[in-house]
Write an enzyme that holds these catalytic residues in place. Structure first.
Site, mmCIF file in Angstrom:
data_model
loop_
_atom_site.group_PDB
_atom_site.id
_atom_site.type_symbol
_atom_site.label_atom_id
_atom_site.label_comp_id
_atom_site.label_asym_id
_atom_site.label_seq_id
_atom_site.Cartn_x
_atom_site.Cartn_y
_atom_site.Cartn_z
ATOM 1 N N ASN A 177 0.859 -1.178 0.000
ATOM 2 C CA ASN A 177 0.000 0.000 0.000
ATOM 3 C C ASN A 177 0.899 1.233 0.000
ATOM 4 O O ASN A 177 1.493 1.565 1.018
ATOM 5 C CB ASN A 177 -0.898 -0.043 1.249
ATOM 6 C CG ASN A 177 -1.755 1.206 1.391
ATOM 7 O OD1 ASN A 177 -1.799 2.050 0.494
ATOM 8 N ND2 ASN A 177 -2.429 1.326 2.520
ATOM 9 N N LYS A 184 0.067 4.232 -0.198
ATOM 10 C CA LYS A 184 -0.592 5.405 0.411
ATOM 11 C C LYS A 184 -0.394 6.627 -0.499
ATOM 12 O O LYS A 184 -0.405 6.472 -1.722
ATOM 13 C CB LYS A 184 -0.088 5.620 1.843
ATOM 14 C CG LYS A 184 -0.223 4.332 2.664
ATOM 15 C CD LYS A 184 0.008 4.505 4.133
ATOM 16 C CE LYS A 184 -0.153 3.148 4.823
ATOM 17 N NZ LYS A 184 -0.003 3.226 6.272
ATOM 18 N N HIS A 230 -9.403 0.965 5.371
ATOM 19 C CA HIS A 230 -8.100 1.204 5.994
ATOM 20 C C HIS A 230 -8.287 2.164 7.172
ATOM 21 O O HIS A 230 -9.119 3.071 7.107
ATOM 22 C CB HIS A 230 -7.118 1.785 4.969
ATOM 23 C CG HIS A 230 -5.712 1.775 5.469
ATOM 24 N ND1 HIS A 230 -5.241 2.707 6.352
ATOM 25 C CD2 HIS A 230 -4.696 0.916 5.238
ATOM 26 C CE1 HIS A 230 -3.983 2.426 6.643
ATOM 27 N NE2 HIS A 230 -3.626 1.344 5.973
ATOM 28 N N GLU A 285 -6.699 4.619 8.069
ATOM 29 C CA GLU A 285 -6.542 6.037 7.713
ATOM 30 C C GLU A 285 -7.814 6.573 7.048
ATOM 31 O O GLU A 285 -8.161 7.740 7.206
ATOM 32 C CB GLU A 285 -5.310 6.208 6.805
ATOM 33 C CG GLU A 285 -4.027 6.013 7.605
ATOM 34 C CD GLU A 285 -2.880 5.369 6.857
ATOM 35 O OE1 GLU A 285 -2.885 5.376 5.608
ATOM 36 O OE2 GLU A 285 -1.966 4.833 7.520
ATOM 37 N N GLU A 332 -4.897 -4.940 10.761
ATOM 38 C CA GLU A 332 -3.857 -3.922 10.919
ATOM 39 C C GLU A 332 -4.073 -3.170 12.232
ATOM 40 O O GLU A 332 -4.852 -2.201 12.267
ATOM 41 C CB GLU A 332 -3.915 -2.921 9.761
ATOM 42 C CG GLU A 332 -3.655 -3.519 8.402
ATOM 43 C CD GLU A 332 -3.149 -2.474 7.418
ATOM 44 O OE1 GLU A 332 -2.058 -2.698 6.873
ATOM 45 O OE2 GLU A 332 -3.804 -1.439 7.226
ATOM 46 N N GLY A 377 2.979 2.320 10.710
ATOM 47 C CA GLY A 377 3.908 3.434 10.532
ATOM 48 C C GLY A 377 4.676 3.812 11.790
ATOM 49 O O GLY A 377 5.331 4.843 11.834
ATOM 50 N N SER A 386 3.917 -2.132 10.198
ATOM 51 C CA SER A 386 5.379 -2.195 10.332
ATOM 52 C C SER A 386 5.965 -3.546 9.941
ATOM 53 O O SER A 386 6.916 -4.028 10.568
ATOM 54 C CB SER A 386 5.821 -1.794 11.748
ATOM 55 O OG SER A 386 5.422 -0.467 12.027
HETATM 56 P P1 13P Z 1 3.340 0.393 7.602
HETATM 57 O O1 13P Z 1 3.831 -0.884 6.991
HETATM 58 O O2 13P Z 1 4.045 1.608 7.095
HETATM 59 O O3 13P Z 1 3.274 0.305 9.093
HETATM 60 O O4 13P Z 1 1.819 0.588 7.104
HETATM 61 C C1 13P Z 1 0.937 -0.467 7.221
HETATM 62 C C2 13P Z 1 -0.309 -0.142 6.486
HETATM 63 O O5 13P Z 1 -1.070 0.716 6.898
HETATM 64 C C3 13P Z 1 -0.577 -0.860 5.226
HETATM 65 O O6 13P Z 1 -1.864 -0.613 4.784
#
Ligand code: 13P
Length: 251
Positions: free
Chosen positions: A10, A12, A96, A98, A168, A174, A214
């Site tokens: 992803n 983003k 997601h 976010e 997740e 992140g 992560s």
């Molecule tokens: P990270 O791997 O940067 O922690 O992000 C995970 C994520 O949100 C994938 O959709």
């Protein structure tokens, strides 16, 4: 049906057009043939270019990071599922954390998006996961179960068979803090049991459940070796081709 190993990147809101093309090319060039499906989820504007690259490899697929639930019409600034399909998208990330946090997406809307994606013959990658205070309060399994029930359990077993679930935990996204393999396994087993309760053991056994938060080359092998972890949804590490390829090779 057997469940699949999937590693999805992803991106983003990262990468310029040229950078995105280069990243996709590097992943395609380094990707080994295997049973693991690698998925790239670039920003909408890069999808059609990345689609050309994705076609080079049988086990490389394209995902969108979101979609609109309506088929088309007066929704300025939005992207329909038919548009995504027309550029070769096969998967759509939905729910997601976010999107939930910054765009107020919740179960009712997500259920509509899930329905629309499935009706078009695409596969949702449905994200769920708790924030840190919920984990600390010990109610994480209830919260994740409610997220899944609320957006997915109206589906028939036949429709549900095309859903990929991604657990997740928000506190691991992140942050560099990964869920331990035991924490991931515990929640994945809860999710699979929940699916078994609704759709039966056969459907549950065939459901692909990804871990996200992560994931890196250093921890992917241990996470993916858990019996109920079928792959990963990778953010930051998917922006570096060598890291992403190493994660894909971690099965
Ligand atoms: P990270 O791997 O940067 O922690 O992000 C995970 C994520 O949100 C994938 O959709």
């Amino acid at each position: 049906m057997k469940r699949q190993h999937i590693v999805a990147g992803n991106w983003k809101m990262n990468k310029s057009f040229e950078e995105g093309k280069d990243l996709a090319e590097a992943v395609a060039a380094g990707l080994n043939e295997s049973d693991t499906i690698a998925i790239l989820a670039p920003p909408f504007i890069h999808l059609s270019a990345v689609s050309m690259t994705v076609q080079q490899k049988l086990n490389l697929k394209l995902a969108a990071q979101n979609c609109h639930q309506e088929q088309g019409g007066a929704y300025t600034g939005e992207i329909s599922i038919d548009m995504l399909k027309s550029v070769g998208v096969e998967y759509v990330i939905l729910g997601h954390s976010e999107r939930r946090e910054y765009f107020g997406e919740e179960a009712t809307l997500l259920a509509k998006k899930v329905d629309a994606v499935l009706a078009a013959g695409l596969k949702p990658i449905f994200c769920c996961g708790e924030k840190l205070p919920i984990r600390e309060a010990g109610t994480h399994t209830e919260l994740v179960s409610d997220q899944i029930k609320g957006a997915l359990f109206h589906l028939s077993a036949e429709a549900f068979a095309d859903v990929v679930i991604a657990y997740e935990p928000v506190w691991a996204i992140g942050t560099g803090v990964t869920a331990s393999p035991e924490q991931a396994q515990e929640m994945h087993a809860v999710i699979r049991q929940l699916v078994a309760g609704q759709y039966g053991a056969e459907v549950a056994d065939a459901t692909t459940i990804l871990y996200g938060g992560s994931v890196k080359p250093a921890n992917a092998k241990e996470l993916f070796s858990q019996p109920d972890v079928d792959g990963g949804l990778v953010g930051g590490a998917s922006l570096k081709p060598d890291d992403f390829l190493a994660i894909i090779d971690s099965f």
